[in-house]
Write a protein that holds these residues in place. Structure first.
Motif, PDB file in Angstrom:
ATOM      1  N   TRP A   1     -30.464  36.560  60.830  1.00 17.65           N
ATOM      2  CA  TRP A   1     -30.206  36.028  62.178  1.00 17.65           C
ATOM      3  C   TRP A   1     -28.717  36.128  62.511  1.00 17.65           C
ATOM      4  O   TRP A   1     -28.345  36.425  63.654  1.00 17.65           O
TER       5      TRP A   1
ATOM      6  N   TYR B   1     -37.744  42.270  53.820  1.00 16.95           N
ATOM      7  CA  TYR B   1     -38.969  42.974  53.462  1.00 16.95           C
ATOM      8  C   TYR B   1     -39.371  43.930  54.571  1.00 16.95           C
ATOM      9  O   TYR B   1     -39.476  43.540  55.733  1.00 16.95           O
TER      10      TYR B   1
ATOM     11  N   ASP C   1     -41.665  35.227  60.457  1.00 19.45           N
ATOM     12  CA  ASP C   1     -42.642  34.172  60.231  1.00 19.45           C
ATOM     13  C   ASP C   1     -42.179  32.909  60.935  1.00 19.45           C
ATOM     14  O   ASP C   1     -41.001  32.587  60.978  1.00 19.45           O
TER      15      ASP C   1
ATOM     16  N   THR D   1     -39.923  26.460  62.270  1.00 19.60           N
ATOM     17  CA  THR D   1     -38.890  27.487  62.021  1.00 19.60           C
ATOM     18  C   THR D   1     -39.287  28.824  62.616  1.00 19.60           C
ATOM     19  O   THR D   1     -40.471  29.096  62.826  1.00 19.60           O
ATOM     20  N   VAL D   2     -38.271  29.633  62.869  1.00 15.93           N
ATOM     21  CA  VAL D   2     -38.469  31.037  63.249  1.00 15.93           C
ATOM     22  C   VAL D   2     -37.590  31.839  62.299  1.00 15.93           C
ATOM     23  O   VAL D   2     -36.358  31.757  62.357  1.00 15.93           O
ATOM     24  N   ASN D   3     -38.220  32.590  61.418  1.00 18.05           N
ATOM     25  CA  ASN D   3     -37.510  33.309  60.363  1.00 18.05           C
ATOM     26  C   ASN D   3     -37.737  34.808  60.506  1.00 18.05           C
ATOM     27  O   ASN D   3     -38.813  35.247  60.902  1.00 18.05           O
ATOM     28  N   ILE D   4     -36.713  35.590  60.163  1.00 18.43           N
ATOM     29  CA  ILE D   4     -36.899  37.049  60.068  1.00 18.43           C
ATOM     30  C   ILE D   4     -37.129  37.392  58.601  1.00 18.43           C
ATOM     31  O   ILE D   4     -36.235  37.231  57.771  1.00 18.43           O
ATOM     32  N   GLU D   5     -38.339  37.851  58.278  1.00 25.28           N
ATOM     33  CA  GLU D   5     -38.649  38.255  56.899  1.00 25.28           C
ATOM     34  C   GLU D   5     -37.966  39.578  56.569  1.00 25.28           C
ATOM     35  O   GLU D   5     -37.578  39.831  55.432  1.00 25.28           O
TER      36      GLU D   5
ATOM     37  N   ARG E   1     -42.947  28.893  61.011  1.00 25.54           N
ATOM     38  CA  ARG E   1     -43.616  27.768  60.340  1.00 25.54           C
ATOM     39  C   ARG E   1     -43.903  26.686  61.370  1.00 25.54           C
ATOM     40  O   ARG E   1     -43.059  26.412  62.243  1.00 25.54           O
TER      41      ARG E   1
ATOM     42  N   PRO F   1     -34.290  36.585  53.705  1.00 25.46           N
ATOM     43  CA  PRO F   1     -33.457  37.586  53.024  1.00 25.46           C
ATOM     44  C   PRO F   1     -32.000  37.129  52.924  1.00 25.46           C
ATOM     45  O   PRO F   1     -31.499  36.412  53.792  1.00 25.46           O
TER      46      PRO F   1
ATOM     47  N   LYS G   1     -44.021  39.462  54.163  1.00 21.22           N
ATOM     48  CA  LYS G   1     -43.663  38.819  52.896  1.00 21.22           C
ATOM     49  C   LYS G   1     -42.768  37.653  53.260  1.00 21.22           C
ATOM     50  O   LYS G   1     -41.732  37.835  53.896  1.00 21.22           O
TER      51      LYS G   1
ATOM     52  N   LYS H   1     -36.184  28.324  55.424  1.00 19.37           N
ATOM     53  CA  LYS H   1     -35.508  28.521  56.710  1.00 19.37           C
ATOM     54  C   LYS H   1     -35.259  27.170  57.401  1.00 19.37           C
ATOM     55  O   LYS H   1     -34.325  27.033  58.200  1.00 19.37           O
TER      56      LYS H   1
ATOM     57  N   ILE I   1     -40.207  35.785  52.948  1.00 13.92           N
ATOM     58  CA  ILE I   1     -38.882  35.580  52.355  1.00 13.92           C
ATOM     59  C   ILE I   1     -37.847  35.315  53.435  1.00 13.92           C
ATOM     60  O   ILE I   1     -38.000  35.703  54.583  1.00 13.92           O
TER      61      ILE I   1
END
Lengths: 498, 498
Positions: free
Chosen positions: A263, A348, B366, B338-342, B368, A358, A354, A255, A356
């Protein structure tokens, strides 16, 4: 999609019950028919049970063309002189006519398909159509299609059988159209209705109706003078299509340097509504026609007669949007365009997390439309809105759609409905429009411009859900049993003939 | 979570291969051990196969406490004088010591659990640990845990067996800690590490490492001097909790008057990142420490040595975020929070559409983290950010989290790694930080403040995926076979003893 039915289940039609002053008075002149209805009861119920056993589900490609052929046989048995399969690019429709030599001709709209089901979720097998005792309701038939729509349709056909047995000529002629794809959004029904021969036949009609179990648990009826339109669209944000983000799911540490299609979808969706959740799509609402004085008066009356607390309770809702009152909540069901997320999924979704990033995310939206919006305009507005904001890569796949419908309060189809209900002591709540949608625009739009509605006494529930049912012997004297529902159609035909 | 492993799979470690000028030179002095490694090959491979057959999966509550007891037996067989189960509020850990009477003591970190699997997706049964030929790779062992982490761990244990058989004393003492919940985010590992007796023992260590198959397909190695931190959170928008919207899914026509928990979540999510997808959470990044000159120099070197096109290709990525170049893409893996959508899910997600207004939607995120962010600060910032914007009702459930870690380039653990790799003709790429995360903060944070890393020759892939494998007999002379990986641990111990 049985949107009408499902809508009623959601509490809109819950009304303050009125005292029933005079029940089934109109039936006095129809004693001979009523006797035949009673005599044929077992046969009529068995006809419905057998029909439920013949399952047609378009989404599963199950029961075609058998469902159409079965429909044709049911029509011929009921006296239609002509009934034939109409091929489309999807599942076949049915076109039929009943020439009674009557001065007036009425349109009939049926669906012969049903919604998918999972037998494991049912207390009684969904294709067995068993009749079981249900406290408070009485004897009910449980089966897929019991109320949506074979139960009411079979009740109507039983009315024709009873009149024939009583030696009566039908008071009106029929032009009949049916489809086998209602539950997937009627994508090819226009190919049936607008076939020149069929369109010509429909033009002779004074209006068109669908048999419908219109009573709620208290016996009350709401008549909606039209329905909102609808488009259902699937928005897909995909790394490959976007040209950014990954081609497949990758580790989420990336990311830091790779764009996220999830997003991207969230940001696109966020532009579609205001902070309050109202539509914010450019140009979507520009053609909206406000309610007129007559329609507003209906809302005022409904505000008094319908029970806000019951409506909230049945949906598990504590507050309306923007803290509006009951009157505005009712009005918005008739006049507010909406942008709703039916569902969304991406990446996920199992237990825990998880890590990932996506490659894809999908949102399923429905937009409800009011006059004078159209499904085509709404789709175009949505696409243009997204493209203008840098979301032109997001795939917009329209999976179904209807224009809104309007039927005047003084159309013959509506006046006859009101008359029958009033003969049964029911003063129906009138609403400018149903908050749900149905494919009636094929009739109400030009070139046909027919009044279109739903009619019938009786009660059922659970369309699209497990344990769908239709009341056969009602425990509540205000709610019609099967035979009373059959008689309501007999009475309706005489009203329509006036 | 084998984040380290999965990360390597995602292309970061793909390097421009250097010519191997002198292979396995350090082994010259270790001929006696090497002979024992070869002699014990079948036994060592079988030990790994048997271990793979003993499955422990925390998410499924499968194989506890057997997995811990099995780990203990493996340690005792390898010569650890003391090895015992450490109970936690979750699954047990293991604490063990090996006193070789050596001047230096080294920490060892193992995991004995593995990720969930679906045997249907595998070409070879995931618990059979069969050895199969794979063109280009050689003979590989396919099984869950093969590379993550039992393969490298079993290689390390084989090194101890071989040294014992060669009559050698270990050059260092060991303090060993293992956990059985790594794959669910190590929620109770602190209860093992910070138990007074264990913490005291660990304080004696010059650093701590985990056996790891560090070679990519070309044989290259990347050493990361730390890892990003991580929090995994599940955001749930629910009608009941919100006090708006429905208690259960209702018909979507009600969108006209009922709020949508799905839109509520979309609107909340939208506030968390900028248009470019960078973090926009209030205060989240306030403690971020920029890279120092030494770290920047590593990025410059890695920019020259790592292959951008290969990295993009392996992930299926055409463009980096914001059209940045390779150097910045590498730097962001080390220094960008980071700001991620799993994943996200809500409402109807099957084929076509379903006209519902869902009562709930969930997003799994998640975040990071880089020095000097902490997991606790990040969670607090996220919650405060949401509350400030009217999204305080959205449930924020942290399902796992680690602080970032940093290990100095001159720490003994790292210097010894470099030395062994260079003896094998591998000039490792040095990176300030891994873009992924691991629970090493329990070691690198106070009070222990140990250098921590991963070491080992060898190659494998497919952690968390079907057909996870570990190379037994390598077809590529630049990639170590099982016995060579075992020897790399022997060499490492002698380097650590210097």
């Amino acid at each position: 999609m049985s949107l009408v039915r499902q809508f009623i289940c959601c509490g809109f039609a819950i009304a303050i019950s009125l005292p029933v002053t005079r029940a089934y008075s109109a039936a006095d002149d129809l004693a001979d028919v009523k006797a035949q209805v009673a005599k044929q009861h077992d046969e009529s119920v068995k006809r419905l049970q057998d029909w439920i056993k013949q399952v047609s589900i378009a989404a599963e490609d199950r029961g075609y063309p058998e469902g159409a052929d079965y429909m044709i046989q049911l029509l011929k048995d009921a006296g239609f002189q002509k009934a034939e399969r109409i091929e489309t690019e999807g599942k076949p429709g049915v076109f039929a006519t009943f020439d009674a030599g009557a001065p007036k001709t009425v349109g009939l709209y049926f669906m012969y398909d049903v919604k998918q089901f999972d037998p494991k979720e049912w207390s009684s097998p969904p294709t067995a159509a068993a009749i079981v005792d249900k406290p408070g309701l009485g004897k009910i038939m449980i089966g897929r299609g019991a109320v949506n729509q074979k139960g009411p349709e079979a009740s109507f056909l039983a009315a024709l059988h009873a009149m024939k047995a009583a030696g009566r000529k039908l008071p009106v002629n029929f032009v009949f159209v049916a489809e086998g794809e209602e539950e997937i959004g009627s994508p090819h029904f226009g190919q049936v209705v607008h076939k020149p021969e069929i369109e010509q036949a429909l033009k002779k009609c004074s209006g068109i109706f669908m048999p419908f179990a219109s009573q709620d648990l208290s016996g009350m009826v709401t008549i909606s003078l039209g329905a909102k339109g609808l488009i259902e669209v699937e928005l897909t944000s995909n790394g490959e299509k976007w040209g950014r983000g990954p081609l497949q799911d990758i580790h989420s540490s990336n990311k830091a340097r790779v764009d996220s299609p999830v997003w991207h979808l969230v940001q696109a969706l966020n532009t579609l509504v205001t902070a309050d959740g109202d539509p914010a799509i450019d140009g979507l609402t520009k053609n909206v026609r406000p309610l007129d004085a007559q329609e507003k008066a209906m809302i005022d009356s409904a505000t008094q007669r319908l029970n806000e607390a019951e409506a909230k309770k049945s949906m598990g809702v504590k507050k309306w949007v923007k803290e509006i009152g009951w009157s505005e909540a009712l009005q918005r069901m008739s006049d507010a365009p909406t942008v709703n997320i039916e569902g969304m999924i991406g990446g996920y979704t199992g237990p825990g997390g998880k890590t990932i990033l996506p490659h894809q995310a999908i949102a399923k939206l429905d937009l409800r439309l009011v006059p004078n919006q159209t499904a085509a305009d709404a789709l175009a507005a949505l696409k243009a809105h997204l493209a203008k904001r840098g979301f032109g890569d997001i795939d917009v796949n329209m999976t179904g759609g209807y224009d809104p419908t309007t039927t005047p309060a003084d159309s013959p189809i509506i006046k006859a409905e009101e008359a029958v209900y009033k003969n049964h002591g029911i003063d129906p709540v009138m609403m400018p429009r149903l908050g749900g949608s149905w494919p009636g625009y094929v009739f109400t739009n030009p070139p046909l411009s027919l009044g279109a509605g739903h009619f019938g006494l009786g009660h059922g529930s659970g369309a699209h859900a497990p344990d769908e049912y239709y009341v056969i012997e009602s425990a509540n004297p205000k709610v019609a049993s099967f035979d009373d529902a059959v008689m309501s159609y007999v009475e309706y035909l005489y009203q329509l003939a006036r």
